[in-house]
Design a protein around this motif. Sequence first.
Motif, PDB file in Angstrom:
ATOM      1  N   ALA A  62       0.843  -1.195   0.000  1.00  0.00           N
ATOM      2  CA  ALA A  62       0.000   0.000   0.000  1.00  0.00           C
ATOM      3  C   ALA A  62       0.878   1.245   0.000  1.00  0.00           C
ATOM      4  O   ALA A  62       1.940   1.251   0.608  1.00  0.00           O
ATOM      5  CB  ALA A  62      -0.904  -0.008   1.220  1.00  0.00           C
ATOM      6  N   PRO A  63       0.448   2.290  -0.672  1.00  0.00           N
ATOM      7  CA  PRO A  63       1.240   3.518  -0.642  1.00  0.00           C
ATOM      8  C   PRO A  63       1.278   4.085   0.778  1.00  0.00           C
ATOM      9  O   PRO A  63       0.310   3.999   1.526  1.00  0.00           O
ATOM     10  CB  PRO A  63       0.501   4.464  -1.583  1.00  0.00           C
ATOM     11  CG  PRO A  63      -0.831   3.858  -1.814  1.00  0.00           C
ATOM     12  CD  PRO A  63      -0.744   2.405  -1.481  1.00  0.00           C
ATOM     13  N   THR A  64       2.422   4.656   1.120  1.00  0.00           N
ATOM     14  CA  THR A  64       2.592   5.194   2.473  1.00  0.00           C
ATOM     15  C   THR A  64       2.086   6.621   2.584  1.00  0.00           C
ATOM     16  O   THR A  64       1.903   7.116   3.679  1.00  0.00           O
ATOM     17  CB  THR A  64       4.077   5.181   2.872  1.00  0.00           C
ATOM     18  OG1 THR A  64       4.799   6.026   1.966  1.00  0.00           O
ATOM     19  CG2 THR A  64       4.636   3.781   2.849  1.00  0.00           C
ATOM     20  N   GLY A  65       1.902   7.275   1.453  1.00  0.00           N
ATOM     21  CA  GLY A  65       1.521   8.678   1.469  1.00  0.00           C
ATOM     22  C   GLY A  65       2.716   9.588   1.256  1.00  0.00           C
ATOM     23  O   GLY A  65       2.571  10.750   0.924  1.00  0.00           O
ATOM     24  N   ASN A  66       3.910   9.056   1.430  1.00  0.00           N
ATOM     25  CA  ASN A  66       5.137   9.805   1.201  1.00  0.00           C
ATOM     26  C   ASN A  66       5.607   9.454  -0.209  1.00  0.00           C
ATOM     27  O   ASN A  66       6.137   8.374  -0.451  1.00  0.00           O
ATOM     28  CB  ASN A  66       6.186   9.414   2.241  1.00  0.00           C
ATOM     29  CG  ASN A  66       7.458  10.211   2.112  1.00  0.00           C
ATOM     30  OD1 ASN A  66       7.811  10.668   1.031  1.00  0.00           O
ATOM     31  ND2 ASN A  66       8.161  10.359   3.225  1.00  0.00           N
ATOM     32  N   VAL A  67       5.408  10.354  -1.136  1.00  0.00           N
ATOM     33  CA  VAL A  67       5.693  10.092  -2.545  1.00  0.00           C
ATOM     34  C   VAL A  67       7.162   9.770  -2.763  1.00  0.00           C
ATOM     35  O   VAL A  67       7.511   8.862  -3.524  1.00  0.00           O
ATOM     36  CB  VAL A  67       5.256  11.294  -3.425  1.00  0.00           C
ATOM     37  CG1 VAL A  67       5.601  11.070  -4.867  1.00  0.00           C
ATOM     38  CG2 VAL A  67       3.765  11.545  -3.249  1.00  0.00           C
ATOM     39  N   ALA A  68       8.049  10.483  -2.095  1.00  0.00           N
ATOM     40  CA  ALA A  68       9.489  10.246  -2.265  1.00  0.00           C
ATOM     41  C   ALA A  68       9.864   8.845  -1.783  1.00  0.00           C
ATOM     42  O   ALA A  68      10.611   8.132  -2.461  1.00  0.00           O
ATOM     43  CB  ALA A  68      10.291  11.296  -1.503  1.00  0.00           C
ATOM     44  N   PHE A  69       9.339   8.452  -0.624  1.00  0.00           N
ATOM     45  CA  PHE A  69       9.649   7.113  -0.118  1.00  0.00           C
ATOM     46  C   PHE A  69       9.067   6.039  -1.017  1.00  0.00           C
ATOM     47  O   PHE A  69       9.721   5.027  -1.300  1.00  0.00           O
ATOM     48  CB  PHE A  69       9.133   6.927   1.310  1.00  0.00           C
ATOM     49  CG  PHE A  69       9.336   5.528   1.812  1.00  0.00           C
ATOM     50  CD1 PHE A  69      10.599   5.098   2.179  1.00  0.00           C
ATOM     51  CD2 PHE A  69       8.273   4.636   1.886  1.00  0.00           C
ATOM     52  CE1 PHE A  69      10.804   3.801   2.624  1.00  0.00           C
ATOM     53  CE2 PHE A  69       8.466   3.347   2.322  1.00  0.00           C
ATOM     54  CZ  PHE A  69       9.736   2.927   2.695  1.00  0.00           C
ATOM     55  N   ASP A  70       7.823   6.220  -1.476  1.00  0.00           N
ATOM     56  CA  ASP A  70       7.207   5.235  -2.363  1.00  0.00           C
ATOM     57  C   ASP A  70       8.021   5.069  -3.639  1.00  0.00           C
ATOM     58  O   ASP A  70       8.227   3.946  -4.109  1.00  0.00           O
ATOM     59  CB  ASP A  70       5.771   5.637  -2.702  1.00  0.00           C
ATOM     60  CG  ASP A  70       4.837   5.499  -1.509  1.00  0.00           C
ATOM     61  OD1 ASP A  70       5.200   4.789  -0.541  1.00  0.00           O
ATOM     62  OD2 ASP A  70       3.749   6.102  -1.550  1.00  0.00           O
ATOM     63  N   ALA A  71       8.506   6.163  -4.215  1.00  0.00           N
ATOM     64  CA  ALA A  71       9.324   6.093  -5.427  1.00  0.00           C
ATOM     65  C   ALA A  71      10.646   5.379  -5.130  1.00  0.00           C
ATOM     66  O   ALA A  71      11.093   4.532  -5.921  1.00  0.00           O
ATOM     67  CB  ALA A  71       9.591   7.494  -5.971  1.00  0.00           C
ATOM     68  N   TYR A  72      11.262   5.709  -3.995  1.00  0.00           N
ATOM     69  CA  TYR A  72      12.514   5.052  -3.604  1.00  0.00           C
ATOM     70  C   TYR A  72      12.292   3.557  -3.421  1.00  0.00           C
ATOM     71  O   TYR A  72      13.089   2.732  -3.870  1.00  0.00           O
ATOM     72  CB  TYR A  72      13.040   5.674  -2.311  1.00  0.00           C
ATOM     73  CG  TYR A  72      14.135   4.869  -1.658  1.00  0.00           C
ATOM     74  CD1 TYR A  72      15.432   4.898  -2.154  1.00  0.00           C
ATOM     75  CD2 TYR A  72      13.863   4.080  -0.549  1.00  0.00           C
ATOM     76  CE1 TYR A  72      16.436   4.149  -1.562  1.00  0.00           C
ATOM     77  CE2 TYR A  72      14.858   3.329   0.044  1.00  0.00           C
ATOM     78  CZ  TYR A  72      16.136   3.368  -0.461  1.00  0.00           C
ATOM     79  OH  TYR A  72      17.116   2.616   0.128  1.00  0.00           O
ATOM     80  N   ARG A  73      11.207   3.184  -2.747  1.00  0.00           N
ATOM     81  CA  ARG A  73      10.906   1.769  -2.506  1.00  0.00           C
ATOM     82  C   ARG A  73      10.698   1.033  -3.822  1.00  0.00           C
ATOM     83  O   ARG A  73      11.261  -0.050  -4.032  1.00  0.00           O
ATOM     84  CB  ARG A  73       9.659   1.640  -1.630  1.00  0.00           C
ATOM     85  CG  ARG A  73       9.284   0.194  -1.361  1.00  0.00           C
ATOM     86  CD  ARG A  73       8.077   0.068  -0.507  1.00  0.00           C
ATOM     87  NE  ARG A  73       6.946   0.725  -1.152  1.00  0.00           N
ATOM     88  CZ  ARG A  73       5.776   0.925  -0.586  1.00  0.00           C
ATOM     89  NH1 ARG A  73       5.585   0.547   0.644  1.00  0.00           N
ATOM     90  NH2 ARG A  73       4.805   1.515  -1.239  1.00  0.00           N
TER      91      ARG A  73
END
Length: 138
Positions: free
Chosen positions: A78-89
Amino acid sequence: MNTLNTEWRPGPMARIGDALTAIRDWLDDRGKGAWLAAMIVGFVFVWPIGLAILFYMLWSKRMFGCKSRKHSRTRFAAPTGNVAFDAYREETLKRLEDEHREFMSFLERLREAKDRAEFEQFMGERTRERETEIAARG
């Protein structure tokens, strides 16, 4: 005063998907016997569930003992809401999947090279045996 809860919570479908993923992983850890037992129990108690498990086992090749399947967590995370972290992941998981694929390819080439060397050794020994046999007759 009424405050809104802005904390993100997965919906019922996400929770069902997570539960099914956990069950699948649990059965995979226990092997083909666990899948067969789950299918039989499904047929005994609720036959459509047993039929669904059978179709899933056939579709996913679990019936035939496929050991090379890997579950990609990126599809279910599920997306965390933190776009930068989601992209990094996503980028990191993609890189790890690519490295894994390259490593598996390397292992396959290594096995092929070993098989080729063993075959050439066998053929060399066979040729020498025939030559010594012919020399002994002649």
